[in-house]
Design a protein around this motif. Sequence first.
Motif, short mmCIF file in Angstrom:
data_model
loop_
_atom_site.label_atom_id
_atom_site.label_comp_id
_atom_site.label_asym_id
_atom_site.label_seq_id
_atom_site.Cartn_x
_atom_site.Cartn_y
_atom_site.Cartn_z
N CYS A 19 34.85 -19.57 12.63
CA CYS A 19 34.16 -19.63 11.11
C CYS A 19 34.85 -20.79 10.33
O CYS A 19 36.03 -20.97 10.81
CB CYS A 19 34.50 -18.31 10.57
SG CYS A 19 33.81 -16.79 10.93
N PRO A 20 34.11 -21.48 9.77
CA PRO A 20 34.76 -22.84 8.81
C PRO A 20 35.85 -22.14 8.09
O PRO A 20 35.67 -21.17 7.20
CB PRO A 20 33.69 -23.47 8.37
CG PRO A 20 32.23 -22.35 8.51
CD PRO A 20 32.77 -21.45 9.80
N GLY A 22 38.12 -20.36 8.47
CA GLY A 22 38.37 -19.16 8.77
C GLY A 22 38.73 -18.50 10.06
O GLY A 22 38.83 -19.31 10.85
N PRO A 23 38.45 -17.28 10.27
CA PRO A 23 38.84 -16.56 11.49
C PRO A 23 38.21 -16.96 12.62
O PRO A 23 36.83 -17.35 12.57
CB PRO A 23 38.91 -15.15 11.27
CG PRO A 23 37.72 -14.97 10.16
CD PRO A 23 37.82 -16.08 9.34
N LEU A 25 35.32 -14.85 15.04
CA LEU A 25 34.52 -13.71 15.09
C LEU A 25 34.39 -13.39 16.60
O LEU A 25 33.81 -14.03 17.33
CB LEU A 25 33.36 -13.50 14.23
CG LEU A 25 33.35 -13.58 12.79
CD1 LEU A 25 31.89 -13.39 12.21
CD2 LEU A 25 34.26 -12.56 12.27
N LEU A 47 35.25 -8.10 15.77
CA LEU A 47 36.72 -8.31 15.64
C LEU A 47 36.78 -9.85 14.89
O LEU A 47 36.29 -10.52 15.23
CB LEU A 47 37.47 -8.46 16.70
CG LEU A 47 37.66 -7.14 17.61
CD1 LEU A 47 38.37 -7.70 18.73
CD2 LEU A 47 38.78 -6.36 16.76
N ALA A 48 37.47 -9.84 13.66
CA ALA A 48 37.82 -11.06 13.18
C ALA A 48 39.36 -11.37 13.43
O ALA A 48 40.22 -10.70 12.95
CB ALA A 48 37.78 -11.09 11.77
N ARG A 56 48.70 -10.80 7.54
CA ARG A 56 49.98 -9.81 7.88
C ARG A 56 49.48 -8.85 8.75
O ARG A 56 50.13 -7.90 9.23
CB ARG A 56 50.27 -9.15 6.51
CG ARG A 56 50.74 -9.99 5.48
CD ARG A 56 51.22 -8.86 4.31
NE ARG A 56 51.44 -9.76 3.06
CZ ARG A 56 50.70 -10.07 1.89
NH1 ARG A 56 49.24 -9.67 2.13
NH2 ARG A 56 51.36 -10.79 0.90
N LEU A 57 48.24 -8.81 9.31
CA LEU A 57 47.72 -7.80 10.27
C LEU A 57 47.20 -8.33 11.42
O LEU A 57 46.39 -8.04 12.02
CB LEU A 57 46.55 -7.15 9.41
CG LEU A 57 46.96 -6.32 8.27
CD1 LEU A 57 45.61 -5.92 7.57
CD2 LEU A 57 47.78 -5.24 8.33
N LEU A 60 44.47 -9.24 13.63
CA LEU A 60 43.26 -9.33 12.78
C LEU A 60 43.32 -10.19 11.48
O LEU A 60 44.52 -10.41 11.08
CB LEU A 60 43.08 -7.67 12.44
CG LEU A 60 42.60 -6.92 13.40
CD1 LEU A 60 42.47 -5.30 12.82
CD2 LEU A 60 41.40 -7.29 14.30
N CYS A 61 42.27 -10.78 11.18
CA CYS A 61 42.15 -11.42 9.87
C CYS A 61 42.02 -10.50 8.76
O CYS A 61 41.61 -9.55 8.77
CB CYS A 61 40.97 -12.11 9.75
SG CYS A 61 40.43 -12.88 8.28
N ASP A 62 42.95 -10.85 7.56
CA ASP A 62 43.13 -9.90 6.47
C ASP A 62 42.60 -10.67 5.02
O ASP A 62 42.80 -10.46 4.15
CB ASP A 62 44.34 -9.28 6.20
CG ASP A 62 45.52 -10.32 5.83
OD1 ASP A 62 46.98 -10.12 5.59
OD2 ASP A 62 45.19 -11.42 5.93
N GLY A 63 42.01 -11.82 5.18
CA GLY A 63 41.68 -12.65 4.14
C GLY A 63 42.66 -13.56 3.74
O GLY A 63 42.42 -14.47 2.82
N HIS A 65 43.59 -16.55 4.92
CA HIS A 65 43.23 -17.66 5.16
C HIS A 65 42.72 -18.39 3.64
O HIS A 65 42.96 -19.60 3.54
CB HIS A 65 42.33 -18.14 6.14
CG HIS A 65 40.96 -17.09 5.74
ND1 HIS A 65 40.95 -15.98 6.29
CD2 HIS A 65 39.91 -17.38 5.22
CE1 HIS A 65 39.67 -15.43 5.94
NE2 HIS A 65 39.05 -16.55 5.18
N ARG A 66 42.34 -17.53 2.80
CA ARG A 66 41.73 -18.25 1.56
C ARG A 66 42.97 -18.58 0.71
O ARG A 66 42.99 -19.85 0.26
CB ARG A 66 41.18 -17.21 0.63
CG ARG A 66 39.68 -17.16 1.06
CD ARG A 66 38.88 -16.53 0.00
NE ARG A 66 39.10 -15.13 0.01
CZ ARG A 66 39.13 -14.26 0.73
NH1 ARG A 66 38.31 -14.48 1.81
NH2 ARG A 66 39.29 -12.99 0.67
N VAL B 298 40.23 -3.95 4.03
CA VAL B 298 40.93 -5.08 3.96
C VAL B 298 40.26 -5.88 5.28
O VAL B 298 39.77 -7.23 5.42
CB VAL B 298 42.43 -5.13 3.98
CG1 VAL B 298 42.98 -6.45 4.59
CG2 VAL B 298 43.00 -4.75 2.85
N VAL B 303 35.65 -9.22 8.04
CA VAL B 303 34.54 -9.59 9.09
C VAL B 303 33.51 -9.67 8.41
O VAL B 303 32.61 -10.77 8.56
CB VAL B 303 34.42 -8.36 10.04
CG1 VAL B 303 33.39 -8.54 10.92
CG2 VAL B 303 35.58 -8.14 10.96
#
Lengths: 96, 363
Positions: A19-20, A22-23, A25, A47-48, A56-57, A60-63, A65-66, B298, B303
Amino acid sequence: MRSDGPDLPVSWAGEVTVCPDGPLLVRGPVRLLTIDGVEVEQGRNVLALCRCGRSRLKPLCDGSHRASRFRDPADGDEMAHVLRHATLPRSSGTAE
Amino acid sequence: MSLDHEQTALWRHRLGHDEPVALPRARGPVTAALLDTLVMPASDGPLDPDLDWSGPMAEAAVDDDLQLALWLSYELHYRGLAGVDDDWEWHPDLQRIRRQWESHFLDSLRHHTAGLSSEPAGPLEPELGRRVAQRLRALADTDHGPSVSGRLMKTATAEQFAEFLIHRSLYHLKEADPHTWSIPRLSGAVKAAMITVQLDEYGLGDRAAMHAQLFRNLLDDWSLDSRYGHFLDVVPGVTLLSSNLISLFGLQRRWRGALVGHLALFEMTSSTPNGRYARGHRRLGGGDAAARFFDEHVVADAVHEQIAAHELAAGLARTEPPLADDIEFGARCSVYADLAFGRHLLGAWDAGRSSLREPALVR
């Protein structure tokens, strides 16, 4: 007239989408393993996986990156170049 | 209770069953006329002329009377209304009146979203699909000042947190259903992307993992009545706006672009706030099992925001370029609904008031 060409959709055989900014997928029947080869049980559909390093997770991606302003355009041609030549494309703006 | 009724009640408890929503109190002439109409058998007509709404256009999106009328009319397509003939669902006269309500609603939405900018910081992407995703990102990233999630994380009282859950219960107990309407109107890879998102919302078919069920568990943890539609009477028009928006877009093929844009923006602005809600919940003594609702969002929405932006929204724009404007409109409406809701909550709390219509009815 039908033909069995590359136009037919391909089932998920285990694929990773970059993902640009981002994570990663991950879809399809992949197994998640530790470095010792032990399978990590998980039943998620998609899965991201964190790419920016700030989640923090992890894995997994928890957002996050923004907020971290992680930047990677994940351009197909540039990635293809890197994968083939293990160098940056000459037109890439990335400084060394 | 007869044996049959007992048996049914037992099954309902065991299998999980949402009862039709009890009719609320009227909030003005439109809902007064609507409620009088709905308790009659559906074959009677014509309908009461008081059913059209005549308030100021700008207020339609948050007007108590109009938003409740819309909500009731839409609920005929979901779990139904208690004591109301199912045949009202597609009654042509009720559909015609709703169209008029929706026209006011849409005018108001266009008015309020006109000022929301989706201009990205950098150069516009030349390709349409990427450009749509870029504009959605710009909309999602706009800073609108103090947020409800920040307040709930740091300083909200337990009472205020409970109010927040009560507001959100109107949507989350039917979570994903309004977006599901779009599936028959989509095809191919875009349809597959919508289904991928919805699969998670519905727990991959595992009832215990359905997001609506997780929200129910959260309400139970907070000792709030978790029955479907229970808090309808105490939530204001600005809360009903959030649900009505998705029903408006979801129930019409003509608005499939807006539905997709709404979902994309919704998912793109979910991960971080849910992380904050989780911290607020725990700060206020909420349980770990109940926190699962927030924690799961979250991760799942991290995803979904990628799929919704890059596969759903971009895909729909690529396959149906004329829908690009609608996609963006739907996204702006999502932002507006969120902003209006946030302003209402923070405004009430800053003034030391409840954000509900009647705080005495809580618990």
